[in-house]
Design a protein around this motif. Structure first.
Motif, PDB file in Angstrom:
ATOM      1  N   VAL A 337      23.460   7.202  -0.549  1.00 60.22           N
ATOM      2  CA  VAL A 337      21.949   7.676  -0.635  1.00 60.22           C
ATOM      3  C   VAL A 337      22.486   9.617  -0.223  1.00 60.22           C
ATOM      4  O   VAL A 337      21.544   9.786  -0.231  1.00 60.22           O
ATOM      5  CB  VAL A 337      21.909   7.304   0.874  1.00 60.22           C
ATOM      6  N   ASP A 338      23.169   9.916  -1.055  1.00 60.29           N
ATOM      7  CA  ASP A 338      23.313  11.090  -1.168  1.00 60.29           C
ATOM      8  C   ASP A 338      23.937  11.694   0.371  1.00 60.29           C
ATOM      9  O   ASP A 338      22.728  13.108   0.113  1.00 60.29           O
ATOM     10  CB  ASP A 338      22.953  11.952  -2.343  1.00 60.29           C
ATOM     11  N   TYR A 339      24.399  12.096   1.429  1.00 54.15           N
ATOM     12  CA  TYR A 339      24.124  11.932   2.470  1.00 54.15           C
ATOM     13  C   TYR A 339      25.969  12.631   2.999  1.00 54.15           C
ATOM     14  O   TYR A 339      26.541  11.924   2.452  1.00 54.15           O
ATOM     15  CB  TYR A 339      23.510  11.246   3.290  1.00 54.15           C
ATOM     16  N   PRO A 340      26.319  13.763   3.284  1.00 52.89           N
ATOM     17  CA  PRO A 340      27.299  14.481   3.967  1.00 52.89           C
ATOM     18  C   PRO A 340      27.809  13.460   4.648  1.00 52.89           C
ATOM     19  O   PRO A 340      27.264  13.495   5.486  1.00 52.89           O
ATOM     20  CB  PRO A 340      26.875  15.724   3.997  1.00 52.89           C
ATOM     21  N   TYR A 341      28.812  12.942   4.470  1.00 53.08           N
ATOM     22  CA  TYR A 341      29.638  12.724   6.206  1.00 53.08           C
ATOM     23  C   TYR A 341      30.929  13.472   5.889  1.00 53.08           C
ATOM     24  O   TYR A 341      31.579  12.927   5.080  1.00 53.08           O
ATOM     25  CB  TYR A 341      29.536  11.194   5.440  1.00 53.08           C
ATOM     26  N   GLU A 342      31.354  13.387   7.340  1.00 52.95           N
ATOM     27  CA  GLU A 342      32.666  14.332   7.341  1.00 52.95           C
ATOM     28  C   GLU A 342      34.373  13.392   8.129  1.00 52.95           C
ATOM     29  O   GLU A 342      33.068  12.022   8.390  1.00 52.95           O
ATOM     30  CB  GLU A 342      32.677  14.686   8.187  1.00 52.95           C
ATOM     31  N   ALA A 343      34.666  13.682   7.502  1.00 55.21           N
ATOM     32  CA  ALA A 343      36.259  12.613   8.221  1.00 55.21           C
ATOM     33  C   ALA A 343      35.756  12.489   9.587  1.00 55.21           C
ATOM     34  O   ALA A 343      35.112  13.283  11.179  1.00 55.21           O
ATOM     35  CB  ALA A 343      37.257  13.456   7.719  1.00 55.21           C
ATOM     36  N   PRO A 344      36.319  12.159  10.585  1.00 51.47           N
ATOM     37  CA  PRO A 344      36.256  11.561  12.606  1.00 51.47           C
ATOM     38  C   PRO A 344      37.627  13.292  12.570  1.00 51.47           C
ATOM     39  O   PRO A 344      37.825  12.928  12.092  1.00 51.47           O
ATOM     40  CB  PRO A 344      37.501  10.457  12.893  1.00 51.47           C
ATOM     41  N   SER A 345      37.319  13.608  14.351  1.00 52.14           N
ATOM     42  CA  SER A 345      37.982  14.334  14.514  1.00 52.14           C
ATOM     43  C   SER A 345      39.155  13.946  14.337  1.00 52.14           C
ATOM     44  O   SER A 345      39.552  13.044  14.005  1.00 52.14           O
ATOM     45  CB  SER A 345      37.120  14.499  15.784  1.00 52.14           C
ATOM     46  N   ALA A 346      40.214  15.124  14.593  1.00 50.68           N
ATOM     47  CA  ALA A 346      41.586  15.285  14.431  1.00 50.68           C
ATOM     48  C   ALA A 346      42.679  14.229  15.604  1.00 50.68           C
ATOM     49  O   ALA A 346      43.321  13.607  14.606  1.00 50.68           O
ATOM     50  CB  ALA A 346      42.390  16.245  14.546  1.00 50.68           C
ATOM     51  N   ALA A 347      42.393  14.097  16.625  1.00 49.42           N
ATOM     52  CA  ALA A 347      42.529  12.940  17.494  1.00 49.42           C
ATOM     53  C   ALA A 347      42.402  11.989  16.947  1.00 49.42           C
ATOM     54  O   ALA A 347      42.818  11.126  17.062  1.00 49.42           O
ATOM     55  CB  ALA A 347      42.520  13.235  18.810  1.00 49.42           C
ATOM     56  N   HIS A 348      40.983  11.152  17.109  1.00 49.95           N
ATOM     57  CA  HIS A 348      40.655   9.930  16.379  1.00 49.95           C
ATOM     58  C   HIS A 348      41.279   9.745  15.123  1.00 49.95           C
ATOM     59  O   HIS A 348      42.037   8.188  14.744  1.00 49.95           O
ATOM     60  CB  HIS A 348      39.358   9.683  16.207  1.00 49.95           C
ATOM     61  N   LEU A 349      41.480  10.744  13.893  1.00 57.07           N
ATOM     62  CA  LEU A 349      41.931  10.075  12.683  1.00 57.07           C
ATOM     63  C   LEU A 349      44.127  10.171  12.583  1.00 57.07           C
ATOM     64  O   LEU A 349      44.398   9.235  12.008  1.00 57.07           O
ATOM     65  CB  LEU A 349      41.631  11.194  11.973  1.00 57.07           C
ATOM     66  N   ASN A 350      44.289  10.590  13.683  1.00 60.50           N
ATOM     67  CA  ASN A 350      46.146  11.158  14.741  1.00 60.50           C
ATOM     68  C   ASN A 350      46.004   8.914  14.334  1.00 60.50           C
ATOM     69  O   ASN A 350      46.831   8.524  13.882  1.00 60.50           O
ATOM     70  CB  ASN A 350      46.132  12.019  14.464  1.00 60.50           C
ATOM     71  N   ARG A 351      45.382   8.782  15.445  1.00 60.45           N
ATOM     72  CA  ARG A 351      44.403   7.232  15.818  1.00 60.45           C
ATOM     73  C   ARG A 351      44.839   6.407  14.891  1.00 60.45           C
ATOM     74  O   ARG A 351      45.901   5.669  14.730  1.00 60.45           O
ATOM     75  CB  ARG A 351      44.080   7.574  17.082  1.00 60.45           C
ATOM     76  N   MET A 352      43.917   6.660  14.447  1.00 61.64           N
ATOM     77  CA  MET A 352      43.888   5.470  12.515  1.00 61.64           C
ATOM     78  C   MET A 352      45.047   5.759  11.707  1.00 61.64           C
ATOM     79  O   MET A 352      45.598   4.422  11.724  1.00 61.64           O
ATOM     80  CB  MET A 352      42.569   6.321  12.244  1.00 61.64           C
ATOM     81  N   ILE A 353      46.171   6.700  11.718  1.00 59.08           N
ATOM     82  CA  ILE A 353      47.253   6.580  10.826  1.00 59.08           C
ATOM     83  C   ILE A 353      48.032   6.326  11.304  1.00 59.08           C
ATOM     84  O   ILE A 353      48.855   5.023  11.119  1.00 59.08           O
ATOM     85  CB  ILE A 353      47.497   8.361  10.592  1.00 59.08           C
TER      86      ILE A 353
END
Length: 465
Positions: A337-353
């Motif tokens: 839908v051509d909408y901007p979407y950011e990555a999760p916060s650094a703390a949450h992204l670190n947990r996912m990794i």
């Protein structure tokens, strides 16, 4: 006493009745007259000014008292401009207060004519209420011309919650291990509330890695939300909740498949019609119910097993997995839908990794069992944990992880690292989601090439529908 109607006596009385004598209109310019045909008057001899004579002065005649004019149909109304010199510039137009107040919005947007602008600004110096309103409108117009991004700050929700909790702590707070799922479902919900009705039918191509190659499946925005709701139902079933089913009903879903792919296919086929925007509220209600249930249950559900058919995850990892997929598919919808979407916060992204690095040894062992990865080269003993690969994640949510290569039960060790791979955090997650081919993923490689290839393909094999 009567006389000629044109006489000076009656004419003077008529002027007294009507008021002050009218000012004659402007004379024609000298350029417009033929002066050659006009006889010049004889010169007047200059006389010195008369000196005042001594003696008693005549008393000044009293000024005539104004009389109330009688209404007459032939008397032209007077206008303030009649008393001004014809050479003076005209003043701002005289407008009623209601009209001037209605013009404040256009004035703030600089959309008034020059005359209206002059009238409004002259009014603002006299009316305090309108001046305050004009100031507020000007401030609002300033917000319309901002150069900043209109996207919400990813940390805004956390800061608002922290501010609220600092005033009154929540009686039942969301567990820390459930906060990534809470945050990602809230972000996706915000995106869905901004799209139009027609965009729910926008085509979305889901991608994942299967059988050593990229696999795709075409659906719609509503179909993606149906997929998320169906797989989230696995967590609801583990908690003993009734979950939404594809035919519009709710139930325990005990007879539904546990495999995410098979469960999604059944959900899509159970409905008599393709999913529409009405699927938004059931999905959001289910995510709220899951968060509320684990919050009230406390620590005793943290290790509850959630079955995915071929494997199982403890509840804290299952909700982290659901947060990861919610973010990935939120990006798929945003692209559609051509909408901007950011990555999760650094703390949450670190947990996912971190979750991915815990799943990689088992995925690598499964590929080795089916002949898709190289054999183990070192015997793992108490004194030798075997080889390791140093995974260096750069950027947001980055860190260093050591992946055991020879046994899923071993612990990675920097001392036994035989290879190193450097990747950006978001790119690594896109690899795990099946959106980036393994051969194109690593930004930096050093050491054992076979070990690097095995780990990158094992990471891509974790992707699924």
């Amino acid at each position: 006493m009567t006389g000629d109607t044109n006489g000076s006596e009656d004419g003077g009385r008529e002027d007294e009745v009507r008021g002050a004598p009218r000012i004659p209109g402007p004379r024609s310019a000298a350029d417009d007259l033929d002066l050659s045909a006009v006889p010049l008057p004889p010169p007047v001899p200059a006389t010195p000014p008369e000196e005042p004579r001594p003696g008693p002065q005549r008393a000044a005649e009293p000024a005539p008292q104004p009389t109330t004019p009688e209404p007459e149909t032939d008397v032209a109304p007077r206008h303030p401009s009649d008393a001004t010199d014809a050479t003076d510039p005209p003043g701002p137009p005289v407008l009623a207060h209601g009209v001037l107040k209605a013009l404040l919005g256009a004035w703030a947007l600089a959309a008034c004519s020059a005359e209206e602008t002059e009238a409004v600004e002259a009014h603002l110096t006299e009316c305090a209420a309108c001046a305050d309103e004009a100031l507020r409108l000007r401030d609002a117009v300033g917000l319309l011309h901002t150069d900043r991004s209109l996207d919400l700050d990813p940390t805004l929700r956390t800061r608002v919650i922290d501010a609220c909790l600092s005033r009154r702590p929540a009686d039942i707070p969301v567990p820390d291990w459930a906060s990534p799922y809470d945050a990602e479902t809230a972000r996706l919900d915000a995106l869905l509330r901004d799209i139009g009705d027609s965009e729910w039918h926008a085509p979305v191509r889901l991608k994942w890695f299967e059988s050593e190659q990229e696999t795709t499946r075409k659906t719609t925005v509503a179909g993606v939300i149906g997929h998320l709701m169906a797989v989230d139902g696995l967590v609801g079933t583990a908690l003993g909740l009734d979950v939404p089913l594809g035919d519009g009903t709710r139930g325990p879903g005990a007879d539904w498949p546990l495999s995410p792919t098979a469960r999604t296919e059944r959900y899509w086929s159970a409905g008599r019609r393709p999913p529409t925007g009405r699927i938004h509220e059931p999905w959001r209600e289910q995510s709220h119910t899951l968060i509320r249930t684990v919050s009230f249950a406390g620590r005793r559900v943290c290790e509850l097993s959630v079955s995915y058919g071929d494997f199982a995850l403890p509840m804290h990892d299952a909700l982290l997995d659901r947060a990861f997929e919610c973010w990935v598919h939120g990006g798929d919808i945003a692209d559609a839908v051509d909408y901007p979407y950011e990555a999760p916060s650094a703390a949450h992204l670190n947990r996912m990794i971190g979750l991915v690095t815990r799943l990689l040894p088992a995925a690598l062992a499964e590929r080795r069992r089916t002949g898709l990865a190289g054999p183990a080269r070192h015997l793992v003993t108490a004194g030798s944990p075997g080889r390791s690969l140093h995974l260096e994640i750069e950027g947001s949510g980055g860190g260093d992880w050591y992946i055991p290569l020879d046994s899923p039960a071993a612990l990675g060790s920097p001392a036994h690292a035989v290879a190193q791979v450097a990747l950006d955090g978001v790119e690594f997650c896109q690899l795990v989601a099946g959106h980036v081919p393994p051969v194109e993923a690593a930004a930096g490689q050093e050491g054992d090439r076979e070990a690097i290839r095995d780990v990158l393909f094992a990471a891509a094999s974790l992707s699924r529908l």
